[in-house]
Write a protein that holds these residues in place. Structure first.
Motif, PDB file in Angstrom:
ATOM      1  N   VAL A   1      -6.532   7.763  -1.221  1.00  0.00           N
ATOM      2  CA  VAL A   1      -7.719   7.790  -0.327  1.00  0.00           C
ATOM      3  C   VAL A   1      -7.251   5.249  -0.020  1.00  0.00           C
ATOM      4  CG1 VAL A   1     -10.486   6.450  -0.367  1.00  0.00           C
ATOM      5  CG2 VAL A   1      -9.556   8.648  -1.314  1.00  0.00           C
ATOM      6  N   SER A   2      -7.925   5.326   1.178  1.00  0.00           N
ATOM      7  CA  SER A   2      -7.678   4.130   1.663  1.00  0.00           C
ATOM      8  C   SER A   2      -5.623   4.256   1.606  1.00  0.00           C
ATOM      9  CB  SER A   2      -8.677   2.968   1.108  1.00  0.00           C
ATOM     10  OG  SER A   2      -9.975   3.780   1.835  1.00  0.00           O
ATOM     11  N   ASN A   3      -5.580   4.766   1.238  1.00  0.00           N
ATOM     12  CA  ASN A   3      -3.895   4.042   1.105  1.00  0.00           C
ATOM     13  C   ASN A   3      -3.631   3.373  -0.222  1.00  0.00           C
ATOM     14  OD1 ASN A   3      -2.912   5.649   3.371  1.00  0.00           O
ATOM     15  ND2 ASN A   3      -3.217   4.481   4.211  1.00  0.00           N
ATOM     16  N   ASN A   4      -4.900   3.391  -0.713  1.00  0.00           N
ATOM     17  CA  ASN A   4      -4.543   2.771  -2.185  1.00  0.00           C
ATOM     18  C   ASN A   4      -2.965   2.751  -2.578  1.00  0.00           C
ATOM     19  OD1 ASN A   4      -5.357   0.972  -4.614  1.00  0.00           O
ATOM     20  ND2 ASN A   4      -7.043   2.493  -4.897  1.00  0.00           N
TER      21      ASN A   4
ATOM     22  N   THR B   1       0.729  -1.600  -0.168  1.00  0.00           N
ATOM     23  CA  THR B   1       0.080   0.511   0.113  1.00  0.00           C
ATOM     24  C   THR B   1       0.947   1.656  -0.078  1.00  0.00           C
ATOM     25  OG1 THR B   1      -0.150   0.903   2.090  1.00  0.00           O
ATOM     26  CG2 THR B   1      -1.323  -1.094   1.890  1.00  0.00           C
TER      27      THR B   1
END
Length: 140
Positions: free
Chosen positions: A107-110, A50
């Motif tokens: 977003v969300s470490n994507n 990630t």
């Protein structure tokens, strides 16, 4: 399975420039991402990683956002690079060696893409890490 060269380029333009692929894919019409987030890493985050995997930790480090447009990214010959240098905050302490960068949505470490940093950047007090316009990721 391999992608055709034209589709590889079109796919990169969809992700990095928000350019639709005719008859196949459009940019999100409701609330599309307008920026992409760039991170620095001290090792390859890998395909399973990630944006936090091996992320730089020098004092004052922060991720940087780049416009998701042709003004932010150049897409050509199945490769993408920033239009301008990407400067990260100058270090005020700590240290480490940056070997990779990542690009994601924030977003969300994507993590969507990662690439190598050459030459590596030794971080520390007073050092401003920079990705140049020669920093690229390639669609295979």
């Amino acid at each position: 399975m391999s992608k055709g060269n034209t589709f590889e380029n079109d796919f990169l333009k969809l992700i990095f420039n928000a350019t639709a692929i005719a008859d196949l894919a459009e940019n999100d019409a409701t609330s599309p991402a307008t920026t992409l987030t760039v991170s620095l890493h001290t090792a390859d985050p890998g395909e399973a990683g990630t944006m936090t995997t091996s992320e730089a930790t020098y004092t004052s480090y922060a991720r940087v956002t780049v416009a998701r447009t042709s003004g932010g990214w150049t897409v050509t010959a199945n490769s993408v690079s920033p239009v301008a240098n990407i400067d990260f905050p100058a270090g005020t302490g700590g240290s480490g060696t940056v070997t990779h960068f990542g690009v994601g949505t924030g977003v969300s470490n994507n993590l969507m893409y990662s690439g190598t940093v050459t030459p590596n950047i030794v971080t520390g007090n007073g050092v401003t890490p920079r990705l140049t316009t020669a920093s690229t990721v390639t669609e295979d």
